[in-house]
Design a protein around this motif. Structure first.
Motif, PDB file in Angstrom:
ATOM      1  N   GLY A 150       2.383  -7.201  -2.318  1.00 32.87           N
ATOM      2  CA  GLY A 150       1.774  -6.801  -1.198  1.00 32.87           C
ATOM      3  C   GLY A 150       1.930  -7.659   0.311  1.00 32.87           C
ATOM      4  O   GLY A 150       1.195  -8.226   0.818  1.00 32.87           O
TER       5      GLY A 150
ATOM      6  N   GLU B 256      -6.792  -5.748  -2.240  1.00 33.67           N
ATOM      7  CA  GLU B 256      -5.264  -6.291  -1.948  1.00 33.67           C
ATOM      8  C   GLU B 256      -5.108  -6.526  -0.686  1.00 33.67           C
ATOM      9  O   GLU B 256      -4.063  -7.321  -0.069  1.00 33.67           O
ATOM     10  CB  GLU B 256      -4.331  -5.684  -2.885  1.00 33.67           C
ATOM     11  N   THR B 257      -5.598  -5.889   0.299  1.00 35.98           N
ATOM     12  CA  THR B 257      -5.108  -5.898   1.678  1.00 35.98           C
ATOM     13  C   THR B 257      -6.237  -6.522   2.558  1.00 35.98           C
ATOM     14  O   THR B 257      -6.518  -6.541   3.776  1.00 35.98           O
ATOM     15  CB  THR B 257      -5.203  -4.166   2.269  1.00 35.98           C
TER      16      THR B 257
ATOM     17  N   ASP C 299       3.158  -6.648   3.222  1.00 33.40           N
ATOM     18  CA  ASP C 299       3.259  -5.737   4.172  1.00 33.40           C
ATOM     19  C   ASP C 299       2.340  -6.247   5.411  1.00 33.40           C
ATOM     20  O   ASP C 299       1.162  -6.300   5.333  1.00 33.40           O
ATOM     21  CB  ASP C 299       2.624  -4.287   3.795  1.00 33.40           C
TER      22      ASP C 299
ATOM     23  N   ALA D 235      -0.311  -3.449   6.210  1.00 34.14           N
ATOM     24  CA  ALA D 235      -1.214  -2.748   5.107  1.00 34.14           C
ATOM     25  C   ALA D 235      -2.423  -2.205   5.348  1.00 34.14           C
ATOM     26  O   ALA D 235      -2.806  -1.171   5.056  1.00 34.14           O
ATOM     27  CB  ALA D 235      -1.081  -3.565   3.982  1.00 34.14           C
ATOM     28  N   ALA D 236      -3.298  -2.906   6.117  1.00 34.70           N
ATOM     29  CA  ALA D 236      -4.704  -2.568   6.534  1.00 34.70           C
ATOM     30  C   ALA D 236      -4.713  -1.234   7.399  1.00 34.70           C
ATOM     31  O   ALA D 236      -5.722  -0.289   7.175  1.00 34.70           O
ATOM     32  CB  ALA D 236      -5.322  -3.538   7.167  1.00 34.70           C
TER      33      ALA D 236
ATOM     34  N   VAL E  54     -11.448  -1.480   3.252  1.00 33.69           N
ATOM     35  CA  VAL E  54     -10.170  -1.577   2.617  1.00 33.69           C
ATOM     36  C   VAL E  54     -10.152  -2.274   1.280  1.00 33.69           C
ATOM     37  O   VAL E  54     -11.133  -2.694   0.673  1.00 33.69           O
ATOM     38  CB  VAL E  54      -9.187  -2.766   3.483  1.00 33.69           C
TER      39      VAL E  54
ATOM     40  N   ASN F 269      -5.096  -9.181   4.669  1.00 39.34           N
ATOM     41  CA  ASN F 269      -4.544  -8.646   5.992  1.00 39.34           C
ATOM     42  C   ASN F 269      -5.285  -8.128   7.094  1.00 39.34           C
ATOM     43  O   ASN F 269      -5.427  -8.233   8.168  1.00 39.34           O
ATOM     44  CB  ASN F 269      -3.562  -7.627   5.446  1.00 39.34           C
TER      45      ASN F 269
END
Length: 191
Positions: A42, A173-174, A44, A47-48, A170, A177
């Motif tokens: 994860g 895992e994000t 990125d 990502a959100a 969200v 972010n």
């Protein structure tokens, strides 16, 4: 794979290593599995933004904060031009901070007990009403103070509700972010 010596590393950096746009690390250029590794853990940075509801929440929060900051500056400027008093201008800061001190605990409790979307909608309505009242009738110092107090009260209740709704927008895992982007957007809008 061993890293080359320092003098060789600078010469070979563009050939052997590349800057990953997803995780922002310097990685070996010929490592094919790096993209899958970034996806698996994860890393990125955006990502959100894959979630429509988050993009709407972030954009709405950014525009609301930006508009409120402009309103606070305009109201302060208007008060100073009309009164030429530093005390009246200084009280603007007090009127904006007092609701946070008075309602911080209650706002968190209300955000936990009631529907956060309704709290956000009601506070946005209150912010719009106070702004319209300032636009059409801004000659009275007491009325300007009242509008600024209502605006700060709405923001005091909006903050905990906005932060509490974020985990529902969200996936877990994000979430970190999304929190990072929310904080950045608030700071940029406040400047």
């Amino acid at each position: 794979m061993t890293l080359p010596r320092h003098s060789d590393a600078a010469a070979l950096q563009g050939f052997l290593y590349t800057f990953c746009r997803r995780c922002h690390f310097l990685v070996p250029r010929f490592r094919i599995s790096h993209r899958r590794a970034c996806d698996a853990i994860g890393l990125d940075a955006y990502a959100a933004f894959r979630f429509r509801d988050y993009r709407l929440l972030l954009t709405g929060g950014f525009l609301a904060t930006f508009g409120l900051q402009m309103m606070f500056v305009a109201a302060s400027w208007d008060l100073y031009l009309n009164t030429h008093s530093a005390l009246v201008l200084g009280n603007v800061g007090f009127v904006q901070v007092a609701p946070y001190l008075l309602f911080a605990l209650h706002a968190g409790q209300i955000a936990d007990r009631y529907d956060r979307r309704r709290i956000l909608a009601f506070t946005q309505f209150l912010l719009a009403a106070a702004s319209l009242l300032l636009v059409f009738n801004s000659r009275s110092v007491a009325l300007i103070y009242l509008c600024l107090f209502l605006t700060a009260t709405a923001r005091a209740f909006q903050g905990p509700a906005r932060q509490a709704v974020l985990p529902h927008v969200v996936p877990p895992e994000t979430l970190s972010n999304a929190i990072t982007w929310n904080s950045s957007a608030f700071e940029v809008a406040s400047v």
